[in-house]
Design a protein around this motif. Structure first.
Motif, PDB file in Angstrom:
ATOM      1  N   SER A  27      39.935  30.020  44.169  1.00 14.21           N
ATOM      2  CA  SER A  27      39.823  31.169  45.050  1.00 14.21           C
ATOM      3  C   SER A  27      40.441  30.839  46.392  1.00 14.21           C
ATOM      4  CB  SER A  27      38.348  31.540  45.245  1.00 14.21           C
ATOM      5  OG  SER A  27      37.666  30.479  45.851  1.00 14.21           O
ATOM      6  N   CYS A  35      50.001  34.058  34.859  1.00  8.65           N
ATOM      7  CA  CYS A  35      49.269  35.308  34.602  1.00  8.65           C
ATOM      8  C   CYS A  35      50.060  36.224  33.669  1.00  8.65           C
ATOM      9  CB  CYS A  35      48.953  36.018  35.926  1.00  8.65           C
ATOM     10  SG  CYS A  35      47.819  37.425  35.722  1.00  8.65           S
ATOM     11  N   LYS A  49      45.462  34.366  46.521  1.00 11.77           N
ATOM     12  CA  LYS A  49      44.780  35.119  45.464  1.00 11.77           C
ATOM     13  C   LYS A  49      43.849  34.223  44.657  1.00 11.77           C
ATOM     14  CE  LYS A  49      48.355  38.656  44.906  1.00 11.77           C
ATOM     15  NZ  LYS A  49      49.254  39.352  43.937  1.00 11.77           N
ATOM     16  N   HIS A  58      45.479  35.919  37.478  1.00 13.85           N
ATOM     17  CA  HIS A  58      44.851  36.557  38.624  1.00 13.85           C
ATOM     18  C   HIS A  58      43.535  37.182  38.167  1.00 13.85           C
ATOM     19  CE1 HIS A  58      49.251  36.972  39.840  1.00 13.85           C
ATOM     20  NE2 HIS A  58      48.725  36.183  40.762  1.00 13.85           N
ATOM     21  N   GLY A  59      42.490  36.954  38.928  1.00 12.58           N
ATOM     22  CA  GLY A  59      41.218  37.583  38.586  1.00 12.58           C
ATOM     23  C   GLY A  59      41.344  39.087  38.508  1.00 12.58           C
ATOM     24  N   SER A  60      42.167  39.670  39.382  1.00  6.04           N
ATOM     25  CA  SER A  60      42.341  41.126  39.394  1.00  6.04           C
ATOM     26  C   SER A  60      43.047  41.619  38.139  1.00  6.04           C
ATOM     27  CB  SER A  60      43.140  41.537  40.635  1.00  6.04           C
ATOM     28  OG  SER A  60      44.405  40.876  40.664  1.00  6.04           O
ATOM     29  N   CYS A  61      43.901  40.769  37.531  1.00  2.00           N
ATOM     30  CA  CYS A  61      44.639  41.185  36.331  1.00  2.00           C
ATOM     31  C   CYS A  61      43.774  41.142  35.074  1.00  2.00           C
ATOM     32  CB  CYS A  61      45.864  40.296  36.136  1.00  2.00           C
ATOM     33  SG  CYS A  61      47.172  40.560  37.354  1.00  2.00           S
ATOM     34  N   GLY A  66      40.287  41.215  35.258  1.00  2.00           N
ATOM     35  CA  GLY A  66      38.987  41.835  35.515  1.00  2.00           C
ATOM     36  C   GLY A  66      37.858  40.863  35.792  1.00  2.00           C
ATOM     37  N   THR A  96      36.042  38.614  38.915  1.00  2.00           N
ATOM     38  CA  THR A  96      35.940  38.338  40.347  1.00  2.00           C
ATOM     39  C   THR A  96      35.474  36.895  40.560  1.00  2.00           C
ATOM     40  OG1 THR A  96      33.634  39.047  40.482  1.00  2.00           O
ATOM     41  CG2 THR A  96      35.334  40.748  40.771  1.00  2.00           C
TER      42      THR A  96
END
Length: 359
Positions: A111, A133, A143, A156-159, A161, A163
């Motif tokens: 993180s 990713c 990121k 990526h955590g955002s890719c 899902g 956090t």
């Protein structure tokens, strides 16, 4: 003649009669109290005995569950991928479906708040010019990333899902591609067999296929020291592949006999010198699919039955894999297997060099 007068009953005074009744009551109360106390002691004794028996049963059940969990964990750790994150190049790479030897959680979840992100040098394998990713973008220290436990790719955590808060509660993460590979029951290696979680695998950097260490003559203990592994299909004459798969001649067979004696004389070989006793471990042959022991290998060595060095290494490897799969990590026999494999890993490089030059 008058009959003698009747002698009358002598009555106790009221005070003495009362004392007698009280005395009787006290004796009865004392007896009752003693019986109650004895009954309490008997009950307490029986309860303690039952609790002890129950505790022993619970302990046995817990140990059994621990052993089953450890066997499952060992099977998950049996698959080892050599490629690091910096070397993941193609989205078409099909990672082998099994849990690799898991990295520490602190290395797995990256993180922007972590001090690891201040320098790429602190993150194993991370390079600025590599794509990571599902979105195939370069590493961005600002990121949050999560690493797959199988293919060693980073996402990526955002890719995906996930956090940073969610990652703290996760024991492992397996990406969609690895999950799909496992469910589709793909085939791997020179032997073209489906994935087997009891065996060690190593991935080729060129063709992205996976190979049993036993089929290509690579020990799990030496895999860490191989910077980049290329399979026999892609590079048959490499310093690893040529001696491993070369047809053995008479000099090579003599060399293998000497090597085997060195292994056999090592003190860590003691648990593996003979086949596992079915009476001692009745479930062993239900769990282990391909049992192997040094006594069996000795017969094959003495009769020159090994076609190539990889076959010999493969049988030795089978002993280590079976041990890791059946025995919980940390047990005496598991430690013996680990030490013996480390010992062989130190010797096998010299054996390959001699096989290469033997004519």
């Amino acid at each position: 003649q008058k009959s003698p007068p009747m002698r009358g009953m002598k009555k106790l005074p009221p005070s003495e009669d009362k004392k007698k009744r009280i005395s009787v009551q006290n004796r009865l109360s004392s007896m009752l109290f003693k019986q109650k106390e004895q009954l309490k002691k008997d009950i307490a004794k029986k309860r303690a005995l039952l609790e002890k028996e129950l505790s022993l049963e619970i302990t046995k059940e817990v140990e059994s569950l621990k052993q089953q969990a450890q066997v499952k964990l060992n099977s998950q750790k049996s698959l080892h991928r050599k490629r690091t994150i910096s070397e993941v190049q193609s989205p078409q790479t099909s990672p082998l479906a099994a849990a690799t030897k898991k990295r520490r959680k602190s290395d797995k979840m990256l993180s922007p708040e972590s001090p690891q992100d201040d320098s790429n040098d602190n993150i194993p394998g991370i390079k600025k010019d590599r794509m990571y990713c599902v979105c195939k973008t370069r590493y961005d220290p600002a990121k949050f990333y999560v690493g797959c436990d199988i293919c060693s790719n980073w996402f990526h955590g955002s890719c995906v899902g996930i956090t940073a808060k969610m990652s703290k509660k996760m024991s492992e993460y397996v990406c969609d591609e690895c999950t799909s590979a496992k469910e589709n029951d793909e085939i791997y290696c020179l032997c073209r067999q489906p994935y087997d979680d009891s065996q060690f695998y190593i991935g080729c950097e060129n063709c992205t296929d996976w190979f049993h260490g036993r089929c290509v003559g690579i020990l799990q203990a030496e895999a860490e020291s191989i910077e980049e592994y290329v399979c026999p299909r892609c590079e048959p004459n490499s310093k690893l592949n040529y001696p491993n798969l070369k047809k053995l001649n008479s000099k090579d067979h003599e060399l293998i006999k000497k090597t085997f004696k060195i292994i056999q004389s090592n003190r860590n070989s003691q648990p593996f010198r003979e086949p596992v006793d079915h009476n001692v471990n009745p479930k062993y042959y239900e769990i282990v699919k391909e049992p192997m022991d040094l006594q069996t290998i000795e017969g094959r060595v003495n009769y020159n039955q090994y076609r190539c060095l990889a076959d010999f290494i493969g049988d030795i490897t089978r002993i280590f894999e079976n041990c890791r799969y059946f025995n919980p990590q940390g047990t005496g026999v598991a430690k013996a297997a680990e030490n013996l494999e480390e010992f062989l890993a130190q010797k096998i490089g010299g054996v390959r060099e001699k096989v290469t030059v033997n004519k």
